[in-house]
Enzyme design. Structure first.
Site, short mmCIF file in Angstrom:
data_model
loop_
_atom_site.label_atom_id
_atom_site.label_comp_id
_atom_site.label_asym_id
_atom_site.label_seq_id
_atom_site.Cartn_x
_atom_site.Cartn_y
_atom_site.Cartn_z
N ARG A 51 66.80 131.54 29.83
CA ARG A 51 66.59 132.87 30.42
C ARG A 51 66.75 132.85 31.93
NH1 ARG A 51 60.12 132.39 29.12
NH2 ARG A 51 59.61 131.05 30.88
N ASP A 107 85.15 115.69 75.46
CA ASP A 107 83.89 115.38 76.14
C ASP A 107 82.97 116.59 76.24
OD1 ASP A 107 85.48 115.10 79.44
OD2 ASP A 107 85.45 116.71 77.96
N SER A 111 61.21 128.46 40.39
CA SER A 111 62.12 128.78 41.49
C SER A 111 62.10 130.27 41.80
CB SER A 111 63.54 128.34 41.15
OG SER A 111 64.01 129.02 40.00
#
Length: 768
Positions: A64, A563, A348
């Site tokens: 799901r 640089d 989650s």
């Protein structure tokens, strides 16, 4: 006469026959041409149809949770039947009674399920998970062979998805992995990353996840930062007028908005006993808190049976405050989460979807460790009693937080569909990885645990050639300096010798060199390790491959950059730019240079000449610049420009003032100009004022284009220019840019530290 008439008649007959034959041949020729044209048109149409044929997309869903993320993509594909053919494969817990037979909601959403595979071996322990993967691998080949998809869409980090990715990869089917690159705290982490390595394409949700995939050496061109597909639904249609009916149908007629809790906790398969303990403490805290609670059963992972036993032992299923359910349709579930007083557990959904509503969340245990979260999430990593969880409930219940869009902006599905359209099926199927370049890497069979992980940094300056051993913390363990030779051969020879000497010293210094970083002036292709065009200070230094000779000599990976870019990288790792997402570094030295960090990434530009800040034009008729143009910042504000003006004033006897100590033999420099201005020399002051104004205007232009949070001045002139630049910004910048901070660097060796940071960031699996 008769004879003549007969001849005329014969001639007429022959002529008629000729015309008839010619007409027949003409008609035959026409028919042949017509057939040939029709054949060519049919062939052309077939070729066009072949080019325009539908992309066969197979979406596989296992439970799901992943269906809620895949459903918006499936709907998007279904809405374009002329471009895509959709096949749906259902397996895993979708087909189990105890978990709600959730395949029915897929059918209710009007998707045709092409195949249903019963792949779950019951037992809810570690062995059952392994057996389920094996069963899926046995059943999947027949289905994939029959469907023959062009691409298989897989979501997330479940063991079922690992079986899908393994089968598809071995059967040469392209894989699109959704939600790769994220970090969490269980075996799901390993599974997710394993699927990412099997997948050919990636649709990730956050910029952090994108960076993780790049750091895992995935091809940047095959990674899409899409956002979470479910956010398309959450942000566009999250409000329903009937939400109170939904709340009452699941929690009872007496239930009120924001006066209930949603609880959803799953096992942590790498530490089952601890997750069961936390689950029991959560239930105790919820019983004590005495609020209506909707609790969902855990998923099918190992340990879920034990968690259900804990629930039943505490009488949760019969308790009047609790409603225990196996499944809730997603559209209703998000309404329940949105209007809850709090969500608790380790799903989650709490750290992702709940953020879209600002619902307060209590995240328990380690299952979501590493996930990006909004301010609505309060973490309880561990607890020995339920008191800590109870206190978290007191802090969070009933609060409201701002909507968090970490995981999406509502436009994921259109991006994913565009990504799918761009897939070239004629590209080689074999995926490639973007490893850092290494030439014959040699492993040293020594215990390096106690060694200091370090980088070998090289700064190719116009005057000096410098090499340093730099530790992970940015400490200069040892530094070597030699005058830079004028010829190409001598320069290369000296650089390799200095690097070799430094490598020998690392053994005594107890350092382990991870790689070599080179900082140089001019335009650099960092991908190829080639100096394309250098500055006038370093002659004979054009289209030079620096990476190959250094890598061959030292057997180490080599990184090379300009640089100015290195100075920005140094600030990002060790200086004021640490933790700042957007900033600009401006070098004020012999020349003017710099680097731009945007969204934590260094900006190189399409031809590797981004951040040439010294060549921003601030005047149409200014002094000539070393680049050949006029009116550049560098022509006004660089050390060479100030030295030029100092010499001019000196030649005109306008430089020296009372109190200024100048030896007749010493060369005139920019320092003399600054000293003269400080002692009241109006001519010198006017020169410096013009230089400061030019630099300030250039930085104002940068602010209006890039809009950084911070400007860092570096180089020998930085401290002098800071105050004037701030003044120019306050006078000339837009109101929105006037509060941007301008600071001077605290780093003594930004070029060397930046060169080292390229090595240290990549070698420790961060991203450069």
């Amino acid at each position: 006469m008769c004879s003549l008439c007969e001849m005329q008649n014969i001639f007429s007959v022959v002529l008629l026959c000729f015309h008839a034959t010619a007409s027949a041949y003409s008609e035959l020729y026409y028919l042949r041409m017509l057939r040939s044209r029709e054949k060519m048109e049919r062939k052309k149409m077939e070729e066009e149809n072949q080019c325009k044929r539908k992309l066969r997309v197979c979406v596989a869903t296992c439970n799901r949770a992943d269906y809620s993320k895949l459903a918006p993509i499936m709907s998007g594909i279904k809405m374009h039947p002329d471009e895509f053919g959709l096949e749906v494969v259902v397996l895993g817990s979708h087909l189990i009674d105890d978990y709600g037979n959730t395949f029915r909601m897929i059918e209710q959403d009007d998707f045709d399920i092409g195949s249903k595979l019963h792949t779950i071996v019951r037992g809810e322990d570690e062995a059952a998970m392994v057996e389920s993967v094996g069963l899926a691998l046995v059943k999947l080949p027949d289905v994939l062979q029959r469907l023959c998809p062009d691409i298989l869409v897989i979501h997330g980090d479940r063991f079922d998805a690992l079986a899908l990715a393994t089968a598809a990869a071995l059967m040469n089917i392209r894989i699109l992995h959704v939600e790769g690159g994220e970090v969490s705290g269980t075996i799901d982490d390993s599974i997710r990353h394993a699927i990412s390595k099997l997948a050919h394409y990636h649709a990730c949700c956050t910029r952090g996840a994108e960076q993780h995939l790049i750091a895992m050496c995935e091809d940047h061109s095959r990674i899409l930062l899409a956002g979470c597909p479910v956010y398309d639904k959450l942000l566009s249609s999250n409000h329903r007028d009937d939400y109170m009916d939904i709340i009452k149908s699941w929690l009872g007629d007496e239930s009120q908005e924001s006066e209930y809790i949603v609880a959803l906790q799953h096992p942590v398969t790498t530490d089952i006993q601890h997750s069961i303990k936390i689950y029991g403490l959560m239930l105790d805290a919820l019983l004590s808190f005495n609020k209506k609670t909707l609790i969902l059963y855990p998923n099918i992972d190992a340990g879920s049976k034990e968690m259900v036993r804990v629930m039943r032992k505490k009488g949760i299923e019969q308790h009047p405050n609790f409603r225990a359910v196996k499944h809730i349709p997603f559209e209703q579930f998000i309404q329940l989460v949105k209007h809850a007083g709090c969500m608790i557990g380790n799903s989650s959904c709490g750290v992702r979807e709940a953020g879209a509503f600002g619902t307060p969340v209590i995240n328990l245990g380690t299952r979501q460790t590493g996930r990006e979260t909004g301010e609505n999430v309060l973490h309880v990593r561990d607890a020995d009693t339920h008191n800590k969880i109870y206190h978290a409930l007191e802090l969070q219940f009933g609060k409201r937080y701002p909507c968090s869009k970490i995981y999406g902006d509502g436009n994921a599905v259109p991006r994913i569909l565009k990504f799918l359209r761009a897939i070239d099926l004629n590209e080689p199927l074999q995926k490639t990885f973007c490893f850092p370049p290494v030439r014959d890497c040699i492993s040293q069979d020594i215990d390096h645990i106690l060694e200091t992980q370090s980088a070998l940094a090289v700064d190719l300056g116009g005057t000096n050639l410098r090499v340093a051993i730099v530790s992970m913390r940015g400490e200069m363990v040892k530094k070597y300096t030699q005058p830079n030779p004028k010829t190409f051969e001598a320069r290369m020879q000296l650089m390799l010798k200095m690097c070799a000497d430094a490598m020998q010293d690392t053994v005594c210094l107890n350092c382990r060199i991870l790689g070599v970083g080179v900082s140089t002036g001019g335009r650099v292709n960092p991908q190829e390790g080639v100096v394309l065009h250098s500055t006038k200070l370093i002659q004979e230094w054009s289209s030079v491959d620096l990476r190959t000779p250094i890598s061959d000599a030292l057997h180490l990976p080599v990184w090379i950059d300009n640089d100015g870019n290195c100075a920005a990288l140094a600030e990002r790792k060790f200086g004021h730019g640490k933790g700042v997402e957007n900033f600009v570094t401006v070098i004020t030295g012999t020349g003017i240079g710099g680097g731009i960090i945007h969204h934590n990434e260094l900006v190189h530009g399409s031809t590797f000449c981004a951040a040439e800040l010294g060549h921003i034009m601030v005047s149409l008729e200014g002094p000539e610049c070393s680049c050949g143009s006029r009116g550049c910042i560098e022509a006004y504000a660089s050390g060479l420009a100030l030295q030029r003006e100092a010499k001019r004033l000196h030649d005109e006897d306008l430089l020296k003032v009372d109190g200024m100590d100048m030896k007749l033999t010493e060369p005139i420099t920019a320092a003399h100009l600054i000293n003269a201005a400080r002692l009241g020399n109006s001519k010198a002051d006017a020169v410096l004022n013009k230089a400061s104004t030019a630099l300030g205007i250039g930085i104002v232009n940068i602010l209006h284009i890039v809009n950084p949070t911070l400007v860092i001045l570096s180089g020998v002139l930085a401290s002098y220019y800071q105050a004037p630049v701030k003044r120019i910004i306050s006078e000339r910048a837009l109101d929105s840019a006037q509060k941007i901070e301008v600071v001077t660097t605290d780093l003594e060796e930004p070029a060397l530290l930046g060169a080292a940071s390229m090595v240290l960031d990549y070698a420790t699996r961060r991203i450069y």
